[in-house]
Design a protein around this motif. Sequence first.
Motif, PDB file in Angstrom:
ATOM      1  N   HIS A 103      26.399   7.253  19.201  1.00 55.97           N
ATOM      2  CA  HIS A 103      24.895   7.583  19.023  1.00 55.97           C
ATOM      3  C   HIS A 103      24.930   9.004  18.799  1.00 55.97           C
ATOM      4  O   HIS A 103      24.364   9.578  17.952  1.00 55.97           O
ATOM      5  CB  HIS A 103      24.174   7.366  20.267  1.00 55.97           C
ATOM      6  CG  HIS A 103      22.630   7.580  19.953  1.00 55.97           C
ATOM      7  ND1 HIS A 103      22.260   8.982  20.221  1.00 55.97           N
ATOM      8  CD2 HIS A 103      21.667   6.974  19.333  1.00 55.97           C
ATOM      9  CE1 HIS A 103      20.931   8.774  20.080  1.00 55.97           C
ATOM     10  NE2 HIS A 103      20.698   7.770  19.273  1.00 55.97           N
ATOM     11  N   ALA A 104      25.847   9.691  19.456  1.00 54.23           N
ATOM     12  CA  ALA A 104      25.745  11.288  18.994  1.00 54.23           C
ATOM     13  C   ALA A 104      26.360  11.541  17.782  1.00 54.23           C
ATOM     14  O   ALA A 104      25.848  12.380  16.871  1.00 54.23           O
ATOM     15  CB  ALA A 104      26.595  11.945  20.327  1.00 54.23           C
ATOM     16  N   ALA A 105      27.502  10.920  17.387  1.00 56.66           N
ATOM     17  CA  ALA A 105      27.998  11.122  16.108  1.00 56.66           C
ATOM     18  C   ALA A 105      27.137  10.507  14.706  1.00 56.66           C
ATOM     19  O   ALA A 105      27.088  11.417  13.830  1.00 56.66           O
ATOM     20  CB  ALA A 105      29.558  10.096  16.020  1.00 56.66           C
ATOM     21  N   PHE A 106      26.359   9.506  15.340  1.00 60.10           N
ATOM     22  CA  PHE A 106      25.472   8.957  14.205  1.00 60.10           C
ATOM     23  C   PHE A 106      24.187  10.219  13.863  1.00 60.10           C
ATOM     24  O   PHE A 106      23.881  10.454  12.816  1.00 60.10           O
ATOM     25  CB  PHE A 106      24.694   7.788  14.768  1.00 60.10           C
ATOM     26  CG  PHE A 106      23.730   7.239  13.825  1.00 60.10           C
ATOM     27  CD1 PHE A 106      24.144   6.825  12.541  1.00 60.10           C
ATOM     28  CD2 PHE A 106      22.206   6.954  14.159  1.00 60.10           C
ATOM     29  CE1 PHE A 106      22.936   6.654  11.539  1.00 60.10           C
ATOM     30  CE2 PHE A 106      21.421   6.532  13.423  1.00 60.10           C
ATOM     31  CZ  PHE A 106      21.774   6.201  12.097  1.00 60.10           C
ATOM     32  N   ALA A 109      25.775  13.101  12.051  1.00 57.33           N
ATOM     33  CA  ALA A 109      25.920  12.693  10.639  1.00 57.33           C
ATOM     34  C   ALA A 109      24.549  12.856  10.159  1.00 57.33           C
ATOM     35  O   ALA A 109      24.501  13.140   8.765  1.00 57.33           O
ATOM     36  CB  ALA A 109      26.248  11.194  10.365  1.00 57.33           C
ATOM     37  N   LEU A 110      23.559  12.316  10.458  1.00 57.66           N
ATOM     38  CA  LEU A 110      22.082  12.633   9.986  1.00 57.66           C
ATOM     39  C   LEU A 110      21.668  13.655   9.843  1.00 57.66           C
ATOM     40  O   LEU A 110      20.953  14.118   8.862  1.00 57.66           O
ATOM     41  CB  LEU A 110      20.894  11.760  10.789  1.00 57.66           C
ATOM     42  CG  LEU A 110      21.200  10.095  10.810  1.00 57.66           C
ATOM     43  CD1 LEU A 110      20.060   9.421  11.727  1.00 57.66           C
ATOM     44  CD2 LEU A 110      21.119   9.682   9.418  1.00 57.66           C
ATOM     45  N   ASP A 116      30.468   9.127   7.145  1.00 59.74           N
ATOM     46  CA  ASP A 116      29.764   7.965   6.439  1.00 59.74           C
ATOM     47  C   ASP A 116      30.016   6.718   6.900  1.00 59.74           C
ATOM     48  O   ASP A 116      29.611   5.449   6.475  1.00 59.74           O
ATOM     49  CB  ASP A 116      30.983   7.626   5.050  1.00 59.74           C
ATOM     50  CG  ASP A 116      32.492   7.387   5.250  1.00 59.74           C
ATOM     51  OD1 ASP A 116      32.621   7.146   6.599  1.00 59.74           O
ATOM     52  OD2 ASP A 116      33.165   7.269   4.480  1.00 59.74           O
ATOM     53  N   ALA A 117      30.063   6.429   8.198  1.00 58.30           N
ATOM     54  CA  ALA A 117      30.124   5.172   8.953  1.00 58.30           C
ATOM     55  C   ALA A 117      29.799   5.691  10.510  1.00 58.30           C
ATOM     56  O   ALA A 117      30.049   6.474  10.934  1.00 58.30           O
ATOM     57  CB  ALA A 117      31.443   4.309   8.838  1.00 58.30           C
ATOM     58  N   MET A 154      28.334   0.207  11.599  1.00 57.11           N
ATOM     59  CA  MET A 154      27.875   0.427  10.178  1.00 57.11           C
ATOM     60  C   MET A 154      28.087   1.369   9.326  1.00 57.11           C
ATOM     61  O   MET A 154      28.899   2.405   9.530  1.00 57.11           O
ATOM     62  CB  MET A 154      26.163   0.700  10.498  1.00 57.11           C
ATOM     63  CG  MET A 154      25.126   0.965   9.455  1.00 57.11           C
ATOM     64  SD  MET A 154      23.586   1.282   9.776  1.00 57.11           S
ATOM     65  CE  MET A 154      23.742   2.979  10.368  1.00 57.11           C
ATOM     66  N   GLU A 155      28.091   0.930   8.099  1.00 56.35           N
ATOM     67  CA  GLU A 155      28.483   1.883   6.918  1.00 56.35           C
ATOM     68  C   GLU A 155      27.353   2.228   6.147  1.00 56.35           C
ATOM     69  O   GLU A 155      26.603   1.453   5.551  1.00 56.35           O
ATOM     70  CB  GLU A 155      29.741   1.310   6.049  1.00 56.35           C
ATOM     71  CG  GLU A 155      30.285   2.187   5.141  1.00 56.35           C
ATOM     72  CD  GLU A 155      31.644   1.655   4.638  1.00 56.35           C
ATOM     73  OE1 GLU A 155      32.342   2.232   3.606  1.00 56.35           O
ATOM     74  OE2 GLU A 155      31.985   0.507   4.887  1.00 56.35           O
ATOM     75  N   TYR A 156      27.340   3.316   5.821  1.00 55.20           N
ATOM     76  CA  TYR A 156      26.232   4.110   4.993  1.00 55.20           C
ATOM     77  C   TYR A 156      26.731   4.716   3.615  1.00 55.20           C
ATOM     78  O   TYR A 156      27.284   5.724   3.632  1.00 55.20           O
ATOM     79  CB  TYR A 156      25.275   4.870   5.772  1.00 55.20           C
ATOM     80  CG  TYR A 156      25.967   5.658   6.908  1.00 55.20           C
ATOM     81  CD1 TYR A 156      26.459   6.945   6.889  1.00 55.20           C
ATOM     82  CD2 TYR A 156      25.830   4.927   8.140  1.00 55.20           C
ATOM     83  CE1 TYR A 156      26.929   7.456   7.931  1.00 55.20           C
ATOM     84  CE2 TYR A 156      26.185   5.793   9.385  1.00 55.20           C
ATOM     85  CZ  TYR A 156      26.860   7.060   9.047  1.00 55.20           C
ATOM     86  OH  TYR A 156      27.469   7.666  10.152  1.00 55.20           O
ATOM     87  N   ASP A 157      26.330   4.308   2.521  1.00 52.91           N
ATOM     88  CA  ASP A 157      26.782   4.808   1.263  1.00 52.91           C
ATOM     89  C   ASP A 157      25.968   6.180   0.739  1.00 52.91           C
ATOM     90  O   ASP A 157      26.691   7.097   0.245  1.00 52.91           O
ATOM     91  CB  ASP A 157      26.611   3.787   0.184  1.00 52.91           C
ATOM     92  CG  ASP A 157      27.710   2.519   0.447  1.00 52.91           C
ATOM     93  OD1 ASP A 157      28.695   2.769   1.064  1.00 52.91           O
ATOM     94  OD2 ASP A 157      27.251   1.444  -0.203  1.00 52.91           O
ATOM     95  N   ASN A 158      24.745   6.076   1.029  1.00 51.63           N
ATOM     96  CA  ASN A 158      23.854   7.327   0.671  1.00 51.63           C
ATOM     97  C   ASN A 158      23.438   7.873   1.887  1.00 51.63           C
ATOM     98  O   ASN A 158      22.299   7.612   2.299  1.00 51.63           O
ATOM     99  CB  ASN A 158      22.808   6.701  -0.413  1.00 51.63           C
ATOM    100  CG  ASN A 158      21.952   7.829  -1.011  1.00 51.63           C
ATOM    101  OD1 ASN A 158      22.366   9.033  -0.566  1.00 51.63           O
ATOM    102  ND2 ASN A 158      21.193   7.633  -1.876  1.00 51.63           N
TER     103      ASN A 158
END
Length: 275
Positions: A103-106, A109-110, A116-117, A154-158
Amino acid sequence: MRTFLSAVLVVLVALLVPLSVVAYWADRELGDADRYTAAMSPLAENPAVRQVVVTQAGRALAGQIDAGPFQGGIESLLGEALHSFTGTPAYRTAWDAANRAAHAAFLKALTTGEGDALTIDLAPIVEQVKGELVGDGVPLADRIPVSHITVKVMEYDNLGALRRGFRMLQIAGIWLPVLTLVLAAAAVAVAARRRRALISVGAGLAVGAGLLWLAVRICRGLTLDDLPPDVDRPAAAAVYDALTAFLRTTTWAVLGLGLAVVLAAWLTGRLRRTP
């Protein structure tokens, strides 16, 4: 004119209900480390998720130990140890710690645009398993490296679009539900027939709950259909259901509230007509 304005407000309430719930969910559930970890914690007991952890960790560990002719036996021992470990309280503690780190890494990233994931680091689990194997006197167990073995959630492209959308939902997290309640009260206040308007507001809440339920179901199907072939679908479905549990619970709560308002307003009208 008052009736028309009240009807417009009721329609807005119905449309804002799913948006309000999603905004609150993004801000207070996904954005909060404690609530996110609590939502993911029950997955430690999910058979599909446990199997993914065992498979991923077993493959990674077996590939880092060269036991020569005893390789097959070592891999079997690792598999048994991992299966056994996933049923212990220590595994659940390690699982929670891994999800808190994810969660901290997510969130990083935001906010920074890095990554990217969303992945879960299995290093705490590997470390616990290694300690148990060494304690049991398993040959070559002390050679197991505690490396960072990750499972992609989860992987996020954009990421840029995701960051902007998440930020907007966080800003609207508390204000959008308040606006929805204000519009619902205004729909009753401006109406020429307030009891009938109250029935309409209750129906609007119920319709909004139905739209939210439909959106969660559709997004579930789209998310699972878009998964790469190597991703375990039952485990991914369990993760999606865990993350959206708040949305489903709130759907039924709003539906119940809307129907209760409709019933109360209708009964009030019937009682007034009774001589």
